[in-house]
Design an enzyme around this catalytic site. Structure first.
Site, PDB file in Angstrom:
ATOM      1  N   GLY A 104      10.470   4.132 -10.476  1.00 24.69           N
ATOM      2  CA  GLY A 104       9.541   3.124  -9.993  1.00 24.69           C
ATOM      3  C   GLY A 104       8.326   3.722  -9.333  1.00 24.69           C
ATOM      4  N   ALA A 105       7.925   3.150  -8.201  1.00 25.07           N
ATOM      5  CA  ALA A 105       6.702   3.569  -7.534  1.00 25.07           C
ATOM      6  C   ALA A 105       6.802   3.244  -6.050  1.00 25.07           C
ATOM      7  CB  ALA A 105       5.486   2.881  -8.151  1.00 25.07           C
ATOM      8  N   MET A 106       5.895   3.853  -5.265  1.00 21.82           N
ATOM      9  CA  MET A 106       5.852   3.625  -3.818  1.00 21.82           C
ATOM     10  C   MET A 106       4.410   3.544  -3.358  1.00 21.82           C
ATOM     11  SD  MET A 106       7.358   3.086  -1.020  1.00 21.82           S
ATOM     12  CE  MET A 106       6.475   2.798   0.520  1.00 21.82           C
ATOM     13  N   GLU A 107       4.120   2.524  -2.544  1.00 20.51           N
ATOM     14  CA  GLU A 107       2.756   2.128  -2.215  1.00 20.51           C
ATOM     15  C   GLU A 107       2.137   2.878  -1.056  1.00 20.51           C
ATOM     16  OE1 GLU A 107       5.537  -0.873  -0.038  1.00 20.51           O
ATOM     17  OE2 GLU A 107       5.463   0.126  -1.982  1.00 20.51           O
ATOM     18  N   HIS A 152       0.937  -4.180  -8.769  1.00 20.47           N
ATOM     19  CA  HIS A 152       1.870  -4.418  -7.659  1.00 20.47           C
ATOM     20  C   HIS A 152       1.609  -3.445  -6.520  1.00 20.47           C
ATOM     21  CE1 HIS A 152       5.994  -5.653  -6.179  1.00 20.47           C
ATOM     22  NE2 HIS A 152       5.826  -4.514  -5.522  1.00 20.47           N
ATOM     23  N   GLU A 153       1.523  -2.153  -6.848  1.00 21.60           N
ATOM     24  CA  GLU A 153       1.387  -1.146  -5.798  1.00 21.60           C
ATOM     25  C   GLU A 153       0.025  -1.218  -5.115  1.00 21.60           C
ATOM     26  OE1 GLU A 153       4.046   0.320  -4.890  1.00 21.60           O
ATOM     27  OE2 GLU A 153       5.152  -0.428  -6.622  1.00 21.60           O
ATOM     28  N   GLU A 187       6.928  -7.596  -0.519  1.00 22.95           N
ATOM     29  CA  GLU A 187       7.323  -7.444  -1.922  1.00 22.95           C
ATOM     30  C   GLU A 187       7.135  -8.712  -2.754  1.00 22.95           C
ATOM     31  OE1 GLU A 187       7.654  -4.652  -3.050  1.00 22.95           O
ATOM     32  OE2 GLU A 187       8.138  -3.410  -1.335  1.00 22.95           O
TER      33      GLU A 187
END
Length: 890
Positions: free
Chosen positions: A302-305, A338-339, A361
């Protein structure tokens, strides 16, 4: 209170007045944010303001060293200062007062609470006022994406493995990198300095103020961040290529492993669009001087903001037109959207505690959908929103659900709130109320919320307050009902023709998978109904309602536009009319009717033959999104019927329904195919392969045999073809796929090959995958996933489950804190007997205790749901499908 309108948009405008009138009688729900009352385990008597952090990092080492100085204020005299720290070792700790006087601090480790208690030596009260805590320490580099982790990866043409370091600190992993106040209510400015080997670059949240090399060592000092919670801190060390650009004065970079720079072009284009779009929508420009986005070639998912340095798994950031599938392209845009939206929702304004994480979220999910639809209308994403919503509704209808806002009383619960209830349900509820309140009022409320709480924390009560201010009415009471109680309603709809008018009766009750369960719950439900071109709007509360339409010629659809988060159950007369006119309904309403009919059959309220008849009766002109929903549900039904006479009958029926659609599309992509068509073709191939369709299996084998690495297969088909071939793999095919995975340098290719290897059905090859999962051939977290995923994917449930149970210690050591609770439940997710649900719960309790409870309960609920289907339909549906097949053959 009734409003006759000529369009859905007009109906929603009418609904706004109804919503506001009803909401005016209720009190706003939820308290405003108060630091002293915010959740958390750290005392609130000490509050940080600045963190100066120095790290010595080397991607080739398994450990690191650091020093941290935390400026803080003791709000009253305290015996000790309590910090978060985990898997760190303190070398020296000091307390420095405002006059510069130093005292040594004794560090007492509380491993269970992951706290350090710092008390003066000798023990004396620490006076109220400003102090600095200075700590020198060391830590461990992780092999999974938690804390500071390392990645070993391959480059095309390189003989030696490459290395990179990155961070994943949400929700509670900053304490693995530095001792500090690792809870979201504590905001501080972070100033970072890093030393590393000269060959590597170093990046962090803010621009570098100094970057110098001396005697083989690089020293980098970064500008201070705005006040932010610790989980948004980020640092990465590696050999990067950079694609640079600028948007409205913000410096932009896509950072990749060497040789992959150009694959960042699509994400860069999306980033430029999104920054301007969000700045306009929120009325607040992006806050930092730069935004870097890092493609991590392994370990993380996934990813992290992280503020100013968003990190992604490679496959969800990099786009290669020659290899990336259309589904992956859509995913890239959605995740980037999203991020980046998190730079406002979550970073600029942060939830005060994890029970309100949906404020980060759910809003990012909703905003990403909104942006994706705005910039990519050709994708018809509105028609795919139901698929996302169904993921949440499936869980939300069972006993293992929870409210969107769930009290968090232990750190074991942190990971459980990052789920489909927070993301998908939260996003769906926001979509429903944006439509009900009106886009302008909703946006105005969000702008007020952003401006009032910038660089600070907020609660749901703050959001209700600002939405109410914008709407000039109190809306908190109505919306809070959807956020603060679990589940959702089913609307019972009955119609009759009286005097040339259609009378519609509506009532609600809580929907559950078990009709015998009478669970509590009542909602104020925004409802739009349609009969042909006529629409009606109302808010349905506890009391039943009745409305009418002119004429009786048109069937009535509740949840018109399919924007509501609820199910609809029609009486027999209404359903018969909808089925007769199914082909004339708008696509969104056909999708909703199919989804609700399947759910009613799944819970035993109707027979599955009713759902299958609806599917078979309306194939002409069906949209790709409708077909994809049907394909997904047939897979779920097939799993529930494992081991029954109905399964082969269902597979034969499915082949007859799906194969003509694949033939209509043709096997190979055409120049005129849109993104949805390309994805549907792949879905049909994979499902027909699973359902043992001979022509599909033969064609997939032929395509794969041309080039075992998949290079000859069109990108849109590659994953489906490889998965189909893997199901029937022999030893030679298995070794080809294994070798291709070893050689893969693209993350999407690697994911497709890993997924394929979990689908092998030959027991000897299943055992090979299991054995390899215990070696170092695959990344630790990927190996743990493959060992647990092979059960439901390969249809070899029992040996897969027993292997994970027997090797739980070894697999658990490879898994992250996120993945560990799911190892055994995922392996059990092919079962359809309640006894296996009971066994799972008992075994999970023995192996993991409380941290494993939620995951096991969710899968146990799914197993019991499948058992109900198996018992009701395992014999009955087989006879019904055989009868239907005989009748159609005459």
């Amino acid at each position: 209170m009734l409003n006759a309108c000529g369009s859905l948009d007009a109906a929603r405008n009418g609904l706004l007045a109804v919503v506001l009138a009803l909401a005016a009688s209720g009190a706003a729900a939820g308290p405003r944010f108060d630091f002293d009352q915010a959740g958390g385990r750290l005392p609130k008597d000490v509050r940080p303001s600045a963190v100066r952090l120095a790290l010595d990092l080397d991607p080739t080492r398994e450990t690191f060293t650091g020093s941290v100085q935390i400026d803080l204020e003791a709000r009253k005299p305290v015996e000790a200062i309590v910090l978060n720290a985990h898997e760190l070792s303190a070398t020296r700790a000091r307390l420095i007062d405002a006059a510069g006087h130093e005292r040594l601090l004794a560090v007492t480790v509380d491993a269970e609470r992951r706290h350090w208690r710092l008390a003066t030596e000798p023990a004396t009260l620490i006076a109220a006022g400003r102090h600095t805590v200075a700590i020198e320490y060391s830590g461990r580099v992780q092999t999974t994406a938690q804390g500071l982790f390392s990645v070993v990866y391959k480059l095309d043409g390189a003989t030696e493995p490459q290395r990179m370091m990155a961070t994943q600190l949400q929700p509670a992993h900053a304490r693995r990198v530095f001792p500090g106040f690792d809870e979201p209510a504590f905001r501080a400015r972070f100033e970072l300095s890093v030393t590393a080997p000269a060959r590597y670059q170093v990046v962090s949240n803010m621009p570098a103020l100094q970057d110098s090399v001396e005697v083989g060592r690089r020293s980098v000092r970064f500008a201070a961040t705005p006040p932010m919670p610790s989980y948004l801190f980020s640092v990465a060390v590696g050999e990067f290529d950079a694609l640079a650009d600028e948007q409205d004065g913000v410096k932009l970079r896509i950072l990749t492993a060497k040789g992959k720079r150009e694959q960042g072009a699509y994400a860069m284009q999306a980033t430029k669009q999104l920054l301007r779009y969000y700045a306009s929508y929120f009325g607040t420009p992006y806050m930092l001087p730069k935004l870097d986005q890092l493609a991590v070639p392994g370990a993380r998912g996934g990813a992290m903001e992280d503020w100013g340095l968003i990190s992604y798994e490679e496959s969800v950031l990099l786009f290669d037109p020659a290899h990336t599938s259309p589904a992956a392209q859509r995913q890239i845009f959605s995740i980037v959207a999203h991020e980046i939206s998190h730079q406002w929702f979550g970073n600029l304004v942060t939830a005060g505690w994890w029970d309100d994480i949906w404020l980060n979220e759910a809003f990012a999910t909703w905003m990403a959908d909104k942006a994706s639809e705005h910039f990519n209308p050709q994708w018809n994403l509105k028609l795919r929103e139901r698929a996302s919503k169904e993921e949440a509704m499936l869980r939300d209808a069972g006993p293992a659900t929870r409210p969107i806002t769930t009290p968090i009383v232990s750190e074991d619960q942190f990971f459980g709130v990052f789920d489909e209830i927070t993301y998908q349900k939260g996003g769906a509820v926001l979509t429903m109320f944006e439509a009900a309140l009106g886009e302008a009022a909703f946006r105005d409320g969000l702008r007020r919320y952003m401006h009032a709480h910038a660089y600070a924390n907020a609660s749901a009560g703050d959001l209700w307050f600002h939405l109410s201010q914008a709407a000039k009415r109190d809306v908190g009471g109505q919306i809070a009902g959807w956020v603060e109680q679990p589940g959702f309603p089913v609307l019972d709809v009955a119609t009759r023709c009286v005097g040339g008018r259609t009378e519609v009766s509506l009532s609600q009750q809580r929907y559950t998978d078990d009709p015998a369960t009478k669970a509590a719950g009542t909602w104020q439900v925004p409802v739009t109904l349609a009969a042909g071109r006529q629409t009606r709007s109302l808010v349905l509360g506890l009391e039943p309602r009745q409305i009418d339409f002119d004429g009786c010629a048109e069937p009535v659809v509740a949840n018109a536009g399919d924007g509501g988060y609820y199910r609809v159950r029609y009486d027999a007369v209404s359903f018969a009319r909808l089925r007769a006119g199914f082909a004339t309904l708008p696509a969104a309403e056909r999708i909703g009717l199919l989804a609700d009919t399947y759910a009613l059959a799944q819970s035993g309220r109707i027979a599955f033959i009713d759902y299958l008849s609806l599917v078979a009766g309306g194939t002409a002109g069906r949209s790709a999104s409708e077909w994809r929903g049907i394909v997904e549900r047939l897979e779920a039904l097939d799993l529930a019927l494992r081991g029954t006479p109905a399964r082969p009958a269902l597979r034969a029926w499915s082949r007859k329904v799906l194969a003509p659609e694949l033939a209509r599309l043709s096997w190979l992509p055409g120049a005129s195919d849109d993104s949805q068509t390309l994805s549907l073709r792949a879905d049909l191939i994979e499902r027909l392969g699973q359902f043992e369709d001979g022509p599909t299996l033969a064609r997939a084998r032929a395509l794969e045999a041309e080039r075992p690495d998949g290079a000859a297969i069109p990108p849109s088909l590659r994953g489906a073809v490889i998965a189909t071939v893997a199901r029937e793999a022999d030893e030679a095919t298995f070794e080809r796929l294994r070798a291709a995975l070893k050689a893969a340098t693209r993350a999407e290719d690697a994911w497709q090959l890993r997924a394929a290897l979990t689908r092998v059905r030959d027991p000897k090859l299943v055992a090979r995958v299991q054995a390899l999962a215990l070696t170092d051939e695959w990344e630790p977290s990927r190996a743990a996933w493959m060992a647990s995923a092979i059960g439901p994917r390969s249809d070899v449930a029992e040996p897969a489950y027993r292997f994970v149970e027997a090797e739980f210690g070894a697999l658990s050591a490879k898994a992250s804190d996120w993945g560990r609770p799911w190892l055994l439940p995922r392996a059990a997710d092919a079962f359809n007997e309640a006894a296996r649900a009971d066994e799972l719960l008992a075994t999970q309790q023995r192996l993991l205790g409380e941290p494993g409870r939620d995951a096991a309960q969710q899968v146990a609920a799914a197993i019991r749901l499948r058992e109900g289907i198996r018992l009701r339909e395992g014999t009955r549906l087989a006879g019904q499908l055989d009868t239907a097949a005989t009748a159609s053959a005459r």
